[in-house]
Design a protein around this motif. Structure first.
Motif, short mmCIF file in Angstrom:
data_model
loop_
_atom_site.label_atom_id
_atom_site.label_comp_id
_atom_site.label_asym_id
_atom_site.label_seq_id
_atom_site.Cartn_x
_atom_site.Cartn_y
_atom_site.Cartn_z
N ARG A 24 25.52 15.71 45.41
CA ARG A 24 26.90 16.15 45.43
C ARG A 24 27.63 15.88 44.13
N ILE A 25 28.37 16.84 43.65
CA ILE A 25 29.34 16.59 42.59
C ILE A 25 30.72 16.61 43.22
N ALA A 26 31.02 17.71 43.88
CA ALA A 26 32.29 17.79 44.59
C ALA A 26 32.10 18.70 45.78
N VAL A 27 32.61 18.29 46.94
CA VAL A 27 32.54 19.15 48.12
C VAL A 27 33.87 19.10 48.84
N LYS A 28 34.15 20.17 49.55
CA LYS A 28 35.34 20.17 50.38
C LYS A 28 35.03 21.00 51.60
N ASN A 37 29.61 12.85 57.93
CA ASN A 37 29.11 12.97 56.57
C ASN A 37 27.62 13.30 56.58
N LEU A 121 35.94 15.55 36.76
CA LEU A 121 35.95 15.71 38.21
C LEU A 121 37.36 15.95 38.75
N LEU A 125 38.35 18.94 41.28
CA LEU A 125 38.95 18.73 42.60
C LEU A 125 40.28 19.48 42.72
N LEU A 126 41.06 19.46 41.65
CA LEU A 126 42.33 20.20 41.66
C LEU A 126 42.07 21.69 41.81
N ASP A 129 41.37 22.53 45.25
CA ASP A 129 42.63 22.42 45.97
C ASP A 129 43.51 23.65 45.76
N ILE A 132 41.63 26.97 47.90
CA ILE A 132 41.66 27.02 49.36
C ILE A 132 42.60 25.94 49.89
N THR B 51 40.85 9.38 40.54
CA THR B 51 39.64 10.20 40.49
C THR B 51 38.46 9.44 41.06
N ASN B 58 34.56 11.64 48.31
CA ASN B 58 33.76 12.85 48.23
C ASN B 58 32.29 12.59 48.49
N GLN B 59 31.84 11.40 48.10
CA GLN B 59 30.43 11.07 48.29
C GLN B 59 30.17 10.59 49.72
N ARG B 88 49.89 15.25 40.28
CA ARG B 88 48.93 16.12 40.96
C ARG B 88 47.87 15.31 41.69
N LEU B 92 46.91 14.88 45.75
CA LEU B 92 45.55 15.10 46.25
C LEU B 92 45.08 13.92 47.10
N ARG B 128 53.06 21.60 50.43
CA ARG B 128 51.72 21.58 51.02
C ARG B 128 51.38 20.19 51.56
#
Lengths: 182, 884
Positions: A24-28, A37, A121, A125-126, A129, A132, B51, B58-59, B88, B92, B128
């Protein structure tokens, strides 16, 4: 709200960015289909292994896994995935993927690889965001997305003279720790 | 030379290892998060820490409640900073931490301040975030701002408010519904995505008001919608309106079809595809309506983009199931897709071709598929095998090349599921296409010579044991079977012994030779194999008198349900009294509903006990014969599909299966009690046969007790004239005694009340007396029947919606099997010939040739020719048509 009406609105189940080892690098995730998870990781692993043999570098590729449509595109050691239900319009999903792919490209100034992605990263992530919100497509124009994510990014490559003294110290300290960690 | 090489490796290692998050650890990052509390905020450093926190989340890392609260509190301090980037990141992380209600209060004022800020980015994001974390109480406070934001001139702000509205509608519909004026205004926005979001929200606000939705669609389809996404949405709403408007506009044009059609010329591919998909999904879509959609999809087939090709071929594949002829125009493009890099596309193309192909193209297609099969994954191969199976059933004359194909791929490498799919297909073809039997069995024999799957070997051996003795030369299978006894594991050896015994019992000429082979098996190293051999030797070696018993033992299916046998055996205590299988209850234990539903999918192939279609008849027959009153009715001729006698989701669910015997008809009512608080007793059906004069009731068997959710069967039997397709209408009333059940203890009260429940009427129709049995070569079969038995007449069917509707009506009326794919009427044809075959009650084979012609605008005329072994049956068919 009846599920049928919700389905009418184009929606995305997840956005996934993996490296070339499937990490994984980034997931949403925007859907409850993968509540834990480990369920998410299983899905990512499955999608990763199933797509390894394909060449998704020039054009985005597509496949159906477990009643989900997955569109994906690879560049360098990065792999971009967007998942939607099997009823979803494939081209809408593909436009989301393209938006993600292109805006990351703009933000990383064409230097799209794992190293750059991890270093930026926050921007990535932004970016997700901005594309979606809770499964609903917010924006698909890569320039707009990149604009929104970048105006706020801290440019780590900015020359020292443009940094404040405190920032310079911070950055120096960080470089030092990094070299120690190596 | 070595040096640069080593250097290169070093470089790569560096690159692979390098990550800003290397060695990151939750505890340390949480420590770092203390910088949020510094009086002099370092925005850059704070961003980095956020971050890192986001990276951890995220992990898949999780924070404890305490950790999350602590981070959340310190994050709220960061609202002091005026750094855009940091803000920002703060937004988040607040969304990721999903704070609890009492925590939300802390940030509310900061976020509300941001909502009124001059910076659009702040406003959009604060909306939001606030809408994501807020609950209903707060919403009334910010409602005013949200309504303003919806009509804000900045599209980002407006979209943020609208999308938040879509989410909030699920939790606080009454509030969001008050915004419809603003949302309506936003639908007219010039910004593409604002229009999209506004349309989505407006539709959801009005979704329960059909008229309003219809008005919305009407006005928008005339106006100009700017964004492709909004246009897609509008197409979806339009199809919904079309669906709900039903068929009340049978005559003229379908409403809104013109709109859908015009979207096929949109400049965005996304919209074109959405419209094409919507058209193909229309209820009862006509060929004329389909054509423009198929044309654009065909163009997509040759696109350079895999996603477009995939979308198009997937849609066409679906269309091919219902309108195969409409897709044939695309066949050439499809064929070129067989070599597509994307295997999903290739597989979809092949299965589409298999659905649309005609008899003459089968051979060419098979050649192409053979090349293709070698380089796709098993999961795709299974799809192809299944498509080939149905193709073969459609064109039985082509069984040779299809069977060859199956046997070839059977020899190649493959996993269990793939091999099982092939074997299942061959088995089905052997059962349904008599001509294919011999070659199919030989293919299976060859396969078990080199089969690594014990399960498949035993299943095939069992199957050969049943089918092999019926062939012209059973002896040629013996070698294959006996080889198994030498070369396989114990399980396969045991089933090979059983199969040998079956040949011995059925084919007298082989008996002595089988004896020799079985005797050799007596020295096997495995107990089971030796036991079986001994058993069969003694049963087969007995007197000729008990020949029937031997057969029964070998071939008869066990009439005791296995579950009952198992529980009886478990309860059996070793004692003087031997276990007696006759004491095991034979009535099928009621199954919970869920299980029953799961069975709805009919098992096919080897997995299905005895054989696929007859299996239900077999099991019904056994079930019926276990009821002594029905034992003398003779052989069961046909059991109908269950007919529902109640609406879905009523208190009692009842469906009925009609069992046809030569002189009797038995109605099997399957009743389910869906009320947990009730126990029903002495449940039976009162049948009024006043509109079925030729039937007289002879017997009725009630269900003693019908607890919640476990189906029970009650039967009513009628006598009817022998061998005639007597028809009639029956009205049914369910009678029973209701007992209240205490929901806590689950015990029923002692006293019950008599009650009854009206069921729908039931018809016994002519089709109930005809079995759907196909023939592989209609022409041969037709010519083999005495032409004197032929009866020809012409009928006017009156105005019909289409030719194919008329064809289907007649097929359903007769309940016969369409042959050679003639049930499909090519589009735009003015005439059509349909071939049907079946077996009439009494076991008389009957063939029907139907010639339809379109006369005038909609009037359909039909010529009906019937041939049958029994002239009276030919007449009976005419009578059915004449009275239907």
């Amino acid at each position: 709200m009846s599920p049928s009406t919700l389905e009418l609105c184009p929606s995305v189940k997840n956005i996934i960015l993996l490296d070339s080892d499937g990490k994984r690098i980034a997931v949403k995730y925007f859907s409850d289909d993968w509540p834990t998870n480990s369920a998410k990781e299983t899905f990512e692993k499955f999608v990763f292994t199933k797509t390894q043999k394909t060449n998704a570098r020039t054009e985005a590729e597509i496949a159906i896994f477990e009643n989900n449509i997955v569109v994906y595109k690879f560049v360098q050691d990065l792999q971009f995935f967007v998942t939607g239900s099997d009823e979803e319009n494939e081209l809408i999903l593909s436009s989301v993927l393209q938006a993600f792919f292109d805006s990351v490209g703009i933000l990383l100034r064409g230097n799209v690889d794992k190293k750059a992605a991890l270093e930026n990263l926050d921007v990535i992530l932004l970016c997700i965001d901005e594309i979606i919100d809770g499964g609903i497509i917010l924006e698909t124009d890569p320039n707009v997305i990149a604009g929104k994510a970048a105006s706020n990014s801290i440019d780590s490559g900015a020359p020292l003279s443009e940094q404040t003294l405190g920032q310079a110290f911070a950055s120096a300290r960080e470089h030092l720790t990094r070299s120690f960690l190596k | 030379m070595a040096q640069p090489l080593a250097k290169k490796d070093d470089d790569r290692d560096d690159e692979a290892d390098y990550s800003p998050f290397m060695g990151i650890e939750k505890g340390a990052v949480l420590q770092e998060a203390r910088v949020f509390n510094d009086p002099q905020l370092d925005a850059r450093r704070c961003s980095q820490v956020i971050t890192k926190l986001l990276y951890l989340l995220n992990q898949g890392e999780t924070f404890t409640k305490v950790e999350a609260t602590e981070v959340f509190f310190s994050v709220t301090k960061l609202f002091q900073s005026r750094d855009l980037g940091l803000r920002r990141m703060v937004y988040l992380i607040i969304k990721e931490l999903s704070p609890s209600a009492d925590e939300v209060i802390i940030v509310t004022s900061s976020l509300m301040k941001d909502m009124n800020s001059k910076t659009d980015m702040y406003r959009a994001n604060a909306i939001r975030v606030l809408c994501r974390i807020t609950d209903g109480t707060l919403l009334t406070q910010i409602e005013r701002y949200l309504k303003q934001a919806i009509v804000d001139k900045n599209p980002v702000v407006a979209s943020a408010a609208l999308v938040s509205g879509i989410h909030l509608l699920q939790t606080n519909p009454e509030i969001v519904k008050r915004w419809s004026n603003e949302v309506q205004e936003a639908v007219q926005s010039r910004a593409a995505l604002v229009q999209f979001h506004a349309l989505a929200l407006l539709h959801q606000i009005r979704q329960n008001d059909r008229l309003a939705v219809s008005k919305l669609v009407t006005s928008l389809t005339r106006g100009s919608v700017r964004s492709p996404l909004a246009q897609c949405l509008l197409i979806r709403y339009t199809s919904q309106v079309i669906r709900e408007s039903g068929n009340n506009t049978q005559s003229g044009e379908r409403p809104f079809y013109d709109f859908l059609e015009s979207c096929l010329r949109h400049k965005s591919e996304m919209v074109i595809f959405e419209a094409a998909k919507a058209i193909t999904d229309l209820n009862g879509v006509t060929t004329r309506e389909l054509t423009p959609a198929i044309t654009v999809l065909q163009l997509f087939l040759s696109s350079s983009k895999p996603v477009l090709r995939f979308a198009a071929v997937r849609t066409l594949n679906k269309v091919a199931m219902t309108h195969p002829m409409a897709v044939t125009n695309c066949n050439i493009d499809m064929e070129s897709l067989i070599s597509d890099q994307n295997r999903s596309i290739a597989t979809l193309a092949i299965t589409t071709l298999l659905k649309t192909g005609n008899e003459s193209s089968v051979d060419r297609l098979m050649k192409q598929i053979t090349n293709f099969m070698s380089d796709i994954a098993d999961e795709f191969k299974i799809v192809v095998v299944e498509a080939i199976r149905s193709l073969c059933l459609k064109f039985p004359l082509k069984y040779r090349s299809l069977m060859n194909f199956l046997s070839n791929i059977l020899r190649e490498e493959g996993g269990f599921d793939y091999k099982k799919a092939i074997v299942d297909s061959i088995v089905i073809l052997i059962r349904d296409i008599p001509d294919a039997k011999e070659s199919g069995l030989l293919h299976l024999c060859e396969f078990i010579e080199d089969c690594e799957f014990t399960y498949l070997s035993t299943q095939i051996l069992h199957f050969i044991g049943i089918e092999g003795p019926k062939t012209l030369d059973p002896s040629k299978y013996i070698r294959y079977i006996y080889n198994r006894v030498h070369l396989e594991n114990a399980t396969v050896r045991a089933s090979a012994v059983s199969t040998l015994a079956k040949f011995g019992a059925s084919v007298d000429a082989l008996k002595p030779r089988i004896f020799v082979l079985l005797r050799r098996c007596l020295f096997d190293s495995d107990d089971e194999v030796r036991d079986r051999a001994t058993l069969y030797l003694s049963t087969l070696g007995g007197d000729l008198e008990n020949d029937e018993d031997v057969r029964d033992f070998l071939f008869g299916s066990l009439d005791t349900p296995l579950a009952n046998l198992e529980s009886s055996l478990k309860n059996y205590v070793p004692s003087e009294v031997a276990f007696d299988i006759r004491l095991v209850p034979k009535e099928v234990k009621s199954q919970p509903l869920t299980e029953k539903k799961a069975q709805g999918k009919k098992p096919t192939g080897l997995g299905a006990p005895p054989s696929a279609p007859p299996s239900t008849v077999d099991s019904y027959e056994r079930q019926l014969l276990s009821i002594p009153e029905f034992a003398n009715f003779g052989k069961l001729f046909k059991s109908s599909e269950p007919v529902e006698l109640t609406e879905a989701e009523t208190e009692y669910a009842v469906n009925v299966v009609k069992h046809i015997f030569d002189t009797h008809v038995v109605f099997q009512y399957n009743c389910t009690n869906t009320i947990p608080e009730q126990l029903l007793e002495d449940v039976f059906v009162i049948v009024d046969a006043s509109e079925a004069e030729e039937f007289s009731q002879v017997f009725s068997k009630p269900v003693r007790s019908l607890p919640y959710d476990s189906p029970g069967q009650t039967f009513v039997a009628f006598e009817k004239p022998e061998g005639l397709p007597t028809t009639g209408k029956f009205s049914n009333t369910l009678k029973f005694i209701v007992k209240e059940v205490d929901p806590t203890s689950g015990e029923a009260e002692d006293d019950g009340v008599e009650d009854e429940y009206q069921l729908e009427d039931l018809d016994v129709v002519a089709a109930d007396y005809i079995l759907r049995v196909g023939v592989s070569n209609f022409r041969n079969a037709w010519e083999s029947i005495d032409p004197d038995s032929e009866r020809v007449d012409e009928y006017g069917l009156g105005p019909r919606e289409s030719l194919s509707e008329a064809v289907n009506t007649v097929i359903n009326l007769l309940g016969m099997q369409p042959c050679e794919g003639t049930e499909v009427v090519p589009p735009n044809s003015r005439s059509h010939t349909c071939l049907l075959s079946g077996v009439f009650i009494g076991g008389v084979k009957v063939l029907v040739r139907l010639s339809f012609g379109l006369d005038g605008a909609k009037d359909v005329a039909m010529k009906l020719s019937v041939r049958s072994d029994d002239v009276s049956v030919s007449d009976a068919i005419h009578e059915i048509v004449a009275s239907g």
